[in-house]
Design an enzyme around this catalytic site. Structure first.
Site, PDB file in Angstrom:
ATOM      1  N   SER A 158      -9.811  -0.366   7.212  1.00 15.99           N
ATOM      2  CA  SER A 158      -9.264  -0.265   5.809  1.00 15.99           C
ATOM      3  C   SER A 158      -8.443  -1.470   5.180  1.00 15.99           C
ATOM      4  O   SER A 158      -7.992  -1.309   4.147  1.00 15.99           O
ATOM      5  CB  SER A 158      -8.294   1.107   5.805  1.00 15.99           C
ATOM      6  OG  SER A 158      -8.906   2.215   5.834  1.00 15.99           O
ATOM      7  N   SER A 217      -9.653   2.433   3.012  1.00 12.95           N
ATOM      8  CA  SER A 217      -8.873   3.285   2.188  1.00 12.95           C
ATOM      9  C   SER A 217      -8.056   2.190   1.391  1.00 12.95           C
ATOM     10  O   SER A 217      -7.303   2.681   0.328  1.00 12.95           O
ATOM     11  CB  SER A 217      -7.950   4.101   2.979  1.00 12.95           C
ATOM     12  OG  SER A 217      -7.123   3.435   3.784  1.00 12.95           O
ATOM     13  N   LYS A 238       0.917  -1.347  -0.168  1.00 14.16           N
ATOM     14  CA  LYS A 238      -0.046   0.061  -0.040  1.00 14.16           C
ATOM     15  C   LYS A 238       0.792   1.288   0.003  1.00 14.16           C
ATOM     16  O   LYS A 238       1.962   1.252   0.508  1.00 14.16           O
ATOM     17  CB  LYS A 238      -0.900  -0.075   1.112  1.00 14.16           C
ATOM     18  CG  LYS A 238      -1.956   0.996   1.336  1.00 14.16           C
ATOM     19  CD  LYS A 238      -2.828   0.980   2.538  1.00 14.16           C
ATOM     20  CE  LYS A 238      -3.789   2.000   2.418  1.00 14.16           C
ATOM     21  NZ  LYS A 238      -4.903   1.891   3.871  1.00 14.16           N
TER      22      LYS A 238
END
Length: 505
Positions: free
Chosen positions: A180, A156, A81
């Protein structure tokens, strides 16, 4: 051959690599080819590191040929990420304010990935500074759900979940501040784990809310998550919040659970995490999963955590308050974007205002304003202080519940993936997607989302398991037992039911 390789689990790839059936270069190239073929539609990645990934893979192959002792996951590629700093690779946190920034150091978990020989395929898309539930707040465009490209992949960390779900990576790293990792896993049919707070180093994570953020694995199987979690977990002297506890035997717990015997395990269904606001199909799959766990020998009881009803409100005061403080460093002076005022004097204050106005998106600005207000003189006790008191009550609810049961369970998210743009104009409706995941972060306890089937709309649903702090192994035992029972019912992994993405090659 390439198409077959990308559909293998990380554990299966690990075994094939160890036997010499395939090389890491072949595995890595297969995933890079898959990215080239489908990511134009999925947009899971913000940056793909072809040369570095292949160089790492070649190094692993050379070391294996020389007979060196390697980590079980050596040579298995991974996506990271874009909120996790990576030396030599761009790290933007999904924001224009960090566009083009290349960190001079690695996050601790990245150092551990590199030391173990995992080729890093690239950096995945995300809501800006991890603020969002749909990956629609990225400054670099939406990520699309591999099950239906018109729908959100969660947030997210939608990029990491979509990359794993679209077979663009066998493993990925996500971060979880209020769900997330788990919520994107639920809506993409993948496995996502939020570890105990402090059990995986936060050094090198671009902070959103420091008391809530936690990195963890995104995978296609529970065993793969256990393998990755054991690798990245453990004490880190560079992180002041890092626990000194040794990492539990997560892989052993996953293998024990997969055997299907849950005799003596007490499972608590959280009364407050279900009912109104949850799709009927989500609740139906949840009930079916409970029945399978009971059939495996578990005892299922209902428990009440009354203060969970206030978790959403408390979270959206605590998170913005911490975010407004953490994001103050993005001022146009030291690194990242710098915008000077178009007219008038060039003062530090005006440069900061111009830079932050141009560099931050609407959701980030919204939360900074909310957080600054909650921390301001005259309002601190009424808002932020009160939210922290509610947080303590939620922690007490967990303690009382875990005195009665071994784990707690709920649906991971109240709905399946909604359509892109459907909730962008209604922030409160967007925030409600995290209603079942937020209590875990407020209390610092671990949680996992395991695919539990398809809702009536044909989209994936997640089953959440929550364990006491430092008891992450319980997640893997229960999660693997459910996974095994469901795969026996389905005749294979849930992702095999996903529609095939069209390729451009």
């Amino acid at each position: 051959m390439s198409a077959d390789l990308v559909r293998l689990s990380a554990a299966t790839l690990s075994q094939a690599l160890a036997r010499g059936d395939v090389s890491s270069v072949e595995v890595t190239r297969a995933h890079l080819d898959r990215i080239a073929a489908v990511d134009g539609d999925v947009h899971a990645y913000l940056h793909v590191s072809d040369e570095q990934a292949l160089a790492t893979a070649a190094g692993v192959d050379k070391a294996r040929a020389a007979g060196e002792d390697l980590h079980p996951l050596a040579g298995v590629p991974i996506a990271v990420k874009d909120v996790v700093v990576t030396r030599g690779l761009p790290t933007t946190a999904g924001s224009k304010i960090l566009e083009g920034w290349v960190p001079p150091y690695d996050a601790t978990l990245v150092s551990r990935l590199k030391a173990a020989g995992l080729p890093i395929l690239g950096k995945t898309n995300m809501d800006e500074f991890a603020m969002g539930s749909s990956t629609e707040h990225s400054a670099y465009g939406n990520t699309h759900n591999p099950w239906d490209l018109t729908r959100i992949p969660g947030g997210s960390g939608g990029g990491s979940a979509a990359a794993v779900g679209a077979y663009e990576a066998p493993l990925a790293i996500g971060t979880d501040t209020g769900g997330s990792i788990r919520q994107p896993a639920a809506v993409t049919g993948t496995v996502g784990v939020k570890p105990t707070y402090g059990s995986v180093s936060r050094y090198g994570l671009i902070a959103l809310a420091s008391s809530l953020d936690q990195a963890g694995p995104v995978t296609r199987t529970v065993l793969d998550a256990a393998l990755l979690h054991e690798l990245i977990g453990g004490h880190d002297p560079l992180d002041s919040t890092s626990l000194t506890d040794p990492v539990p035997d997560l892989v052993g717990a996953a293998r024990l659970g997969a055997a299907g015997d849950l005799s003596g395990v007490r499972i608590g269904v959280v009364r407050e995490l279900g009912g109104e606001g949850y799709q009927p199909g989500v609740l139906a799959r949840f009930t079916e999963s409970l029945e399978l766990l009971q059939a495996a020998g578990a005892e299922v009881v209902e428990v009440s955590c009354p203060h969970f009803d206030y978790a959403l409100a408390a979270y959206y005061l605590i998170l913005p308050a911490e975010a407004s403080s953490n994001l103050a460093k993005f001022d146009g002076m030291r690194f990242g974007l710098r915008v000077e005022p178009s007219e008038g004097p060039v003062t530090a204050e005006r440069v900061m205002a111009a830079t932050r106005g141009a560099g931050f998106g609407d959701e980030v600005k919204r939360r900074i304003i909310l957080g600054t207000y909650a921390l301001s003189a005259g309002y601190y006790d009424a808002y932020y202080g009160s939210a922290q008191k509610v947080r303590t009550l939620i922690q007490r609810d967990f303690a009382a519940a875990f005195a009665q049961v071994d784990v707690l369970v709920s649906p991971t998210a109240p709905t399946t993936a909604f359509r892109l743009g459907e909730k962008l104009d209604d922030p409160l409706a967007m925030y409600l997607n995290d209603v079942a995941t937020i209590p875990v972060n407020l209390a610092g306890v671990p949680g996992i989302s395991v695919p539990s089937g398809l809702s009536d709309d044909g989209l994936p649903v997640g089953f959440q398991v929550i364990a006491p702090a430092r008891a992450d192994d319980r997640l893997y035992r229960i999660g693997a037992a459910l996974e095994a029972a469901l795969e026996e019912r389905w005749g294979g992994p849930l992702l095999e039911q996903a529609p095939e993405l069209e390729t451009n090659r």
